[in-house]
Design a protein around this motif. Structure first.
Motif, PDB file in Angstrom:
ATOM      1  N   PHE A 196      39.337  24.509  59.528  1.00 51.63           N
ATOM      2  CA  PHE A 196      40.147  23.768  58.569  1.00 51.63           C
ATOM      3  C   PHE A 196      41.651  23.886  58.807  1.00 51.63           C
ATOM      4  O   PHE A 196      42.437  23.357  58.019  1.00 51.63           O
ATOM      5  CB  PHE A 196      39.850  24.248  57.141  1.00 51.63           C
ATOM      6  N   LYS A 200      43.718  22.531  60.857  1.00 54.16           N
ATOM      7  CA  LYS A 200      44.444  21.282  61.063  1.00 54.16           C
ATOM      8  C   LYS A 200      44.167  20.260  59.969  1.00 54.16           C
ATOM      9  O   LYS A 200      44.763  19.190  59.957  1.00 54.16           O
ATOM     10  CB  LYS A 200      44.076  20.688  62.433  1.00 54.16           C
ATOM     11  N   ARG A 201      43.248  20.571  59.070  1.00 48.93           N
ATOM     12  CA  ARG A 201      42.925  19.636  57.996  1.00 48.93           C
ATOM     13  C   ARG A 201      42.563  20.401  56.725  1.00 48.93           C
ATOM     14  O   ARG A 201      41.428  20.337  56.229  1.00 48.93           O
ATOM     15  CB  ARG A 201      41.768  18.726  58.413  1.00 48.93           C
ATOM     16  N   MET A 220      43.288  19.872  53.719  1.00 49.23           N
ATOM     17  CA  MET A 220      42.933  19.023  52.590  1.00 49.23           C
ATOM     18  C   MET A 220      41.429  18.756  52.535  1.00 49.23           C
ATOM     19  O   MET A 220      40.867  18.554  51.453  1.00 49.23           O
ATOM     20  CB  MET A 220      43.704  17.701  52.654  1.00 49.23           C
ATOM     21  N   HIS A 221      40.775  18.782  53.699  1.00 50.74           N
ATOM     22  CA  HIS A 221      39.336  18.540  53.720  1.00 50.74           C
ATOM     23  C   HIS A 221      38.594  19.610  52.930  1.00 50.74           C
ATOM     24  O   HIS A 221      37.586  19.323  52.268  1.00 50.74           O
ATOM     25  CB  HIS A 221      38.817  18.505  55.158  1.00 50.74           C
ATOM     26  N   SER A 229      38.418  18.734  48.774  1.00 43.57           N
ATOM     27  CA  SER A 229      37.023  18.514  48.377  1.00 43.57           C
ATOM     28  C   SER A 229      36.628  19.437  47.235  1.00 43.57           C
ATOM     29  O   SER A 229      36.013  19.004  46.247  1.00 43.57           O
ATOM     30  CB  SER A 229      36.097  18.750  49.578  1.00 43.57           C
ATOM     31  N   GLY A 237      45.680  22.088  48.969  1.00 45.35           N
ATOM     32  CA  GLY A 237      45.359  21.309  50.160  1.00 45.35           C
ATOM     33  C   GLY A 237      46.524  20.442  50.600  1.00 45.35           C
ATOM     34  O   GLY A 237      46.810  20.317  51.789  1.00 45.35           O
ATOM     35  N   GLU A 275      48.578  20.739  54.126  1.00 49.50           N
ATOM     36  CA  GLU A 275      48.804  19.631  55.054  1.00 49.50           C
ATOM     37  C   GLU A 275      50.267  19.558  55.471  1.00 49.50           C
ATOM     38  O   GLU A 275      50.592  19.278  56.631  1.00 49.50           O
ATOM     39  CB  GLU A 275      48.373  18.311  54.412  1.00 49.50           C
ATOM     40  N   THR A 333      52.217  20.655  59.607  1.00 49.08           N
ATOM     41  CA  THR A 333      53.094  19.751  60.364  1.00 49.08           C
ATOM     42  C   THR A 333      54.340  20.462  60.864  1.00 49.08           C
ATOM     43  O   THR A 333      55.087  19.903  61.666  1.00 49.08           O
ATOM     44  CB  THR A 333      53.522  18.555  59.496  1.00 49.08           C
TER      45      THR A 333
END
Length: 321
Positions: free
Chosen positions: A232, A234-235, A237-238, A242, A298, A302, A306
């Motif tokens: 998770f 790199k993502r 928010m997933h 969720s 999340g 994200e 960055t």
């Protein structure tokens, strides 16, 4: 010696190993010359409190292939390996410990497995160890857990003697205690041809071990951490998004159901109680608030991915080149 012709970089992290360094350098040099390898030795002094740095300075005069960096303080083995990897220019990179428990005589075979047999990474397996049961039993449990969670089937993840294709180590980010999981990172980065070679484990000749039993607890926690980050990182928010949505809507549905139940009872002239008198309402309220917080976590995650971080910035005190 040009970097483009360099066959092997030998990266050696060290902490308080002054006594073993002259013998180790002589042993490496003897093996390299016997096999006609072009090579460099990269020593990273991890804030040693003995005479290790002074010994390296004197050895650099005797061995032109020797390069070294010295940290301002002790950062740990992962930091030392990261620094050594950043300096390495050889087509094949060999890592080994400085305590003479890893044999430089293994280097030619490891080099052949990378350069001729096409492996991306070859990990040493100390099948016969000279360590006490207090160290070998936890090691077996730790290796079994790592195999189960990572899907990388090696017998000895933490063996210091390993060989890498140069492209592999340039994709690895090491911090904390993540050096144990270099094969796991390599696989997740797309370098799937990972091999293993039985290597000789020698009894410690000088000094004492630098590792305590707490490293196995930390190692397991690091395994959970690297698994989470890889899945998770790199993502975020997933995951958090969720969970946040699930929690928010669960709380909302329960709240609406309680309100609907009250209104139904009122219209049917049945006995009812206020929504706020029902303990389930407060659990639903907590779920709604938690859902919002998870969703925001999340979102913030994200934003953070960055931006570049400084988890691999280490203070170099002095260098030899």
């Amino acid at each position: 010696m040009q970097d483009s012709t360099l066959q092997i970089s030998i990266v050696v992290p060290l902490f308080n190993e002054a006594e073993s360094l002259p013998e180790l350098c002589a042993w490496i040099d003897r093996v390299m010359r016997a096999n006609h390898f072009t090579y460099e030795m990269i020593f990273v002094n991890d804030g040693s409190r003995d005479e290790s740095w002074e010994v390296l300075k004197s050895l650099s005069v005797q061995y032109p292939s020797l390069k070294a960096s010295s940290f301002a303080r002790n950062y740990g083995k992962s930091a030392a390996l990261h620094e050594g990897f950043s300096k390495a220019q050889g087509d094949v990179v060999i890592t080994m410990d400085a305590d003479l428990q890893d044999s430089p005589d293994e280097i030619p075979a490891l080099y052949q497995m990378i350069s001729e047999e096409g492996y991306d990474l070859v990990s040493g397996w100390k099948q016969k160890r000279f360590d006490p049961l207090s160290k070998t039993i936890p090691t077996k449990l730790y290796n079994a857990a790592t195999r189960a969670l990572s899907g990388v089937y090696l017998h000895d993840f933490n063996c210091g003697l390993k060989a890498y294709r140069k492209e592999v180590i340039k994709t690895i980010r090491l911090y904390g205690e993540m050096h144990r999981y270099i094969p796991v990172q390599a696989k997740w980065n797309g370098f799937s041809k990972i091999g293993e070679k039985v290597v000789q484990h020698q009894a410690r000749k000088y000094g004492v071990t630098k590792f305590g039993l707490e490293r196995f607890l930390y190692g397991f926690l690091d395994l959970l951490s690297i698994t989470f980050v890889q899945t998770f990182g790199k993502r975020p928010m997933h995951l958090f998004g969720s969970l946040g949505i699930l929690s928010f809507f669960s709380g909302s549905i329960i709240t609406l159901w309680l309100i609907g139940e009250k209104l139904y009872n009122i219209t049917q002239h049945l006995k009812y109680r206020n929504v706020t008198d029902n303990p389930l309402f407060f659990l639903a309220l907590v779920a709604i608030i938690l859902g919002v917080q998870l969703f925001l976590a999340g979102f913030i995650g994200e934003l953070m991915v960055t931006n570049s971080d400084k988890t691999t910035d280490y203070q170099i005190k002095e260098e030899l080149s």
